[in-house]
Structure formats: structure tokens, C-alpha cells
Design a protein around this motif. Structure first.
Motif, PDB file in Angstrom:
ATOM      1  N   ALA A  47       3.785   0.947  16.646  1.00  0.00           N
ATOM      2  CA  ALA A  47       3.640  -0.162  15.689  1.00  0.00           C
ATOM      3  C   ALA A  47       4.467  -1.369  16.122  1.00  0.00           C
ATOM      4  O   ALA A  47       5.417  -1.759  15.449  1.00  0.00           O
ATOM      5  N   PRO A  48       4.104  -2.015  17.242  1.00  0.00           N
ATOM      6  CA  PRO A  48       4.928  -3.120  17.742  1.00  0.00           C
ATOM      7  C   PRO A  48       5.009  -4.316  16.788  1.00  0.00           C
ATOM      8  O   PRO A  48       6.001  -5.041  16.820  1.00  0.00           O
TER       9      PRO A  48
ATOM     10  N   TYR B  26       4.929  -5.419  26.640  1.00  0.00           N
ATOM     11  CA  TYR B  26       3.992  -5.722  25.552  1.00  0.00           C
ATOM     12  C   TYR B  26       4.130  -7.191  25.221  1.00  0.00           C
ATOM     13  O   TYR B  26       5.231  -7.743  25.216  1.00  0.00           O
ATOM     14  N   HIS B  27       2.995  -7.818  24.952  1.00  0.00           N
ATOM     15  CA  HIS B  27       2.998  -9.219  24.498  1.00  0.00           C
ATOM     16  C   HIS B  27       1.843  -9.422  23.541  1.00  0.00           C
ATOM     17  O   HIS B  27       0.723  -8.958  23.769  1.00  0.00           O
ATOM     18  N   THR B  28       2.137 -10.072  22.444  1.00  0.00           N
ATOM     19  CA  THR B  28       1.106 -10.496  21.501  1.00  0.00           C
ATOM     20  C   THR B  28       1.532 -11.836  20.935  1.00  0.00           C
ATOM     21  O   THR B  28       2.669 -12.257  21.114  1.00  0.00           O
TER      22      THR B  28
ATOM     23  N   ALA C 123      13.001  -6.738  22.118  1.00  0.00           N
ATOM     24  CA  ALA C 123      11.834  -7.312  21.443  1.00  0.00           C
ATOM     25  C   ALA C 123      12.251  -8.737  21.092  1.00  0.00           C
ATOM     26  O   ALA C 123      13.228  -8.942  20.372  1.00  0.00           O
ATOM     27  N   ILE C 124      11.537  -9.705  21.630  1.00  0.00           N
ATOM     28  CA  ILE C 124      11.929 -11.103  21.470  1.00  0.00           C
ATOM     29  C   ILE C 124      10.780 -11.858  20.815  1.00  0.00           C
ATOM     30  O   ILE C 124       9.666 -11.880  21.337  1.00  0.00           O
ATOM     31  N   ALA C 125      11.083 -12.467  19.671  1.00  0.00           N
ATOM     32  CA  ALA C 125      10.083 -13.271  18.953  1.00  0.00           C
ATOM     33  C   ALA C 125      10.381 -14.748  19.176  1.00  0.00           C
ATOM     34  O   ALA C 125      11.543 -15.162  19.216  1.00  0.00           O
ATOM     35  N   PHE C 126       9.314 -15.500  19.304  1.00  0.00           N
ATOM     36  CA  PHE C 126       9.408 -16.937  19.561  1.00  0.00           C
ATOM     37  C   PHE C 126       8.612 -17.714  18.515  1.00  0.00           C
ATOM     38  O   PHE C 126       7.576 -17.244  18.048  1.00  0.00           O
TER      39      PHE C 126
ATOM     40  N   LYS D 181      17.263  -5.271  20.322  1.00  0.00           N
ATOM     41  CA  LYS D 181      17.284  -4.221  21.332  1.00  0.00           C
ATOM     42  C   LYS D 181      16.797  -2.961  20.641  1.00  0.00           C
ATOM     43  O   LYS D 181      17.369  -2.516  19.638  1.00  0.00           O
ATOM     44  N   CYS D 182      15.722  -2.401  21.172  1.00  0.00           N
ATOM     45  CA  CYS D 182      15.074  -1.258  20.530  1.00  0.00           C
ATOM     46  C   CYS D 182      14.388  -0.421  21.606  1.00  0.00           C
ATOM     47  O   CYS D 182      14.750  -0.517  22.779  1.00  0.00           O
ATOM     48  N   VAL D 183      13.402   0.370  21.213  1.00  0.00           N
ATOM     49  CA  VAL D 183      12.709   1.258  22.144  1.00  0.00           C
ATOM     50  C   VAL D 183      11.218   0.965  22.106  1.00  0.00           C
ATOM     51  O   VAL D 183      10.642   0.727  21.034  1.00  0.00           O
ATOM     52  N   TYR D 184      10.614   0.994  23.279  1.00  0.00           N
ATOM     53  CA  TYR D 184       9.159   0.864  23.393  1.00  0.00           C
ATOM     54  C   TYR D 184       8.728   1.688  24.609  1.00  0.00           C
ATOM     55  O   TYR D 184       9.288   1.518  25.697  1.00  0.00           O
ATOM     56  N   GLU D 185       7.789   2.573  24.408  1.00  0.00           N
ATOM     57  CA  GLU D 185       7.303   3.464  25.464  1.00  0.00           C
ATOM     58  C   GLU D 185       8.458   4.156  26.191  1.00  0.00           C
ATOM     59  O   GLU D 185       8.528   4.172  27.424  1.00  0.00           O
ATOM     60  N   SER D 186       9.378   4.692  25.401  1.00  0.00           N
ATOM     61  CA  SER D 186      10.532   5.457  25.889  1.00  0.00           C
ATOM     62  C   SER D 186      11.516   4.647  26.725  1.00  0.00           C
ATOM     63  O   SER D 186      12.346   5.212  27.434  1.00  0.00           O
ATOM     64  N   GLN D 187      11.436   3.334  26.650  1.00  0.00           N
ATOM     65  CA  GLN D 187      12.354   2.477  27.396  1.00  0.00           C
ATOM     66  C   GLN D 187      13.156   1.604  26.442  1.00  0.00           C
ATOM     67  O   GLN D 187      12.656   1.192  25.398  1.00  0.00           O
ATOM     68  N   SER D 188      14.386   1.289  26.840  1.00  0.00           N
ATOM     69  CA  SER D 188      15.159   0.293  26.107  1.00  0.00           C
ATOM     70  C   SER D 188      14.572  -1.074  26.432  1.00  0.00           C
ATOM     71  O   SER D 188      14.352  -1.398  27.597  1.00  0.00           O
ATOM     72  N   VAL D 189      14.309  -1.825  25.380  1.00  0.00           N
ATOM     73  CA  VAL D 189      13.715  -3.155  25.542  1.00  0.00           C
ATOM     74  C   VAL D 189      14.409  -4.140  24.621  1.00  0.00           C
ATOM     75  O   VAL D 189      15.071  -3.752  23.653  1.00  0.00           O
TER      76      VAL D 189
END
Length: 162
Positions: A41-42, A154-156, A123-126, A113-121
Motif C-alpha cells: 500500500a505505497p 517506486y514512483h507515482t 519515501a519522499i513526497a514532493f 524512512k520506512c520499508v518497501y520490498e524488504s528494503q530500507s527506503v
């Protein structure tokens, strides 16, 4: 008579400056660390409130390299306050721009800083404008950038045009 003209000139200048786009003191970017896994649920990243604050305080005419860099500096300071490496956050944000030196159409407002597809990422909103003349920065982009490789996983975004 001269004092009246001066007073009117000052009043007009004040009204003009208040009607232009400018940052309010409450318009600070958000930087947080969570252990939330957004893989399924990104769009659940809770950037909406700060995105709206930025949209209310900035417009397309405000967008500049200097503004972007000032906001990123604020974000880096917040990263240090919560024990994160500010250089990694900087590189993750920078990785989302195709031309770092070009006048940007978007500015960051939220980093988690969170997790996505088992990786530390990060998540940056603009907040984004579709043009520099556009009054609103109500469009958005959301990137999940790998903490380790700076790759976008991931990008949307709001891909409409004005």
C-alpha cells in the motif's frame, strides 16, 4: 500631501507583498523514521497534511534551486535530530531529479524512512507545479528511493496537466 502619498505607497507595497506566494512559519518539511512496510500500500504514506500546507504557502513562481536547496537543508537538519544520516537523505532526494541544476518544478515536503520490498527506503513526497506560472503546487510526486543504492523502487504522482 507628501506624507499621504508615502503612506499610500507603503500600504500598496504591504498588500502586494501579502498577496504574493510566501512561506509561513508553520510550513516546515516533515522527516520521520518508521518501520512501516508500504509494499502492498505505497499510497498510505501520510504526507497529505504537509503537502496541503506547502500547496497553500508556495506557488509555481516560487520554485527555484535555492528554495529546493533550503528545504532540503531543513530536512537534513531534521534527519540529524532523529539520528539519521543527512547525506543519505540528500542523495535519495537528489536521485529523483533528472537534472539537478535545472530550475525544479517540484520541492520536497515529506520524507519517511520506512520499508518497501524488504528494503530500507526513503519515501519522499514532493509538491509540484506543472508550470512556473501556475498558482498552485497542489500536484504531487511520491518516490521510494533505496537507502543503500539510491535507486527509485517506486514512483507515482499526479500526472495531470494544467
Amino acid at each position: 500631501m507628501y506624507k499621504q502619498l508615502t503612506l499610500w505607497g507603503m500600504l500598496i507595497a504591504l498588500v502586494f507583498s501579502m498577496s504574493s506566494c510566501s512561506k509561513s512559519p508553520a510550513c516546515d518539511p516533515v522527516v520521520v523514521v518508521t518501520d512501516i512496510d508500504y509494499t502492498s500500500a505505497p499510497l498510505d504514506v501520510p504526507y497529505t497534511n504537509i503537502h496541503e500546507v506547502f500547496a497553500d504557502n508556495y506557488c509555481g513562481a516560487d520554485l527555484s534551486v535555492e528554495l529546493r536547496d533550503n528545504i532540503i537543508t531543513e530536512m537534513q537538519e531534521k534527519a540529524v535530530e532523529i539520528g539519521e544520516n543527512p547525506d543519505v537523505l540528500y542523495e535519495c532526494i537528489k536521485a529523483t531529479y533528472s537534472d539537478w541544476n535545472e530550475r525544479p518544478h517540484r520541492i520536497p515536503c515529506y520524507a519517511e524512512k520506512c520499508v518497501y520490498e524488504s528494503q530500507s527506503v526513503w519515501a519522499i513526497a514532493f509538491n509540484r507545479a506543472n508550470s512556473f506560472e501556475e498558482a498552485s503546487l497542489s500536484h504531487f510526486d511520491l518516490f521510494f528511493v533505496s537507502y543503500a543504492t539510491y535507486d527509485t523502487l517506486y514512483h507515482t504522482g499526479c500526472f495531470s496537466t494544467p
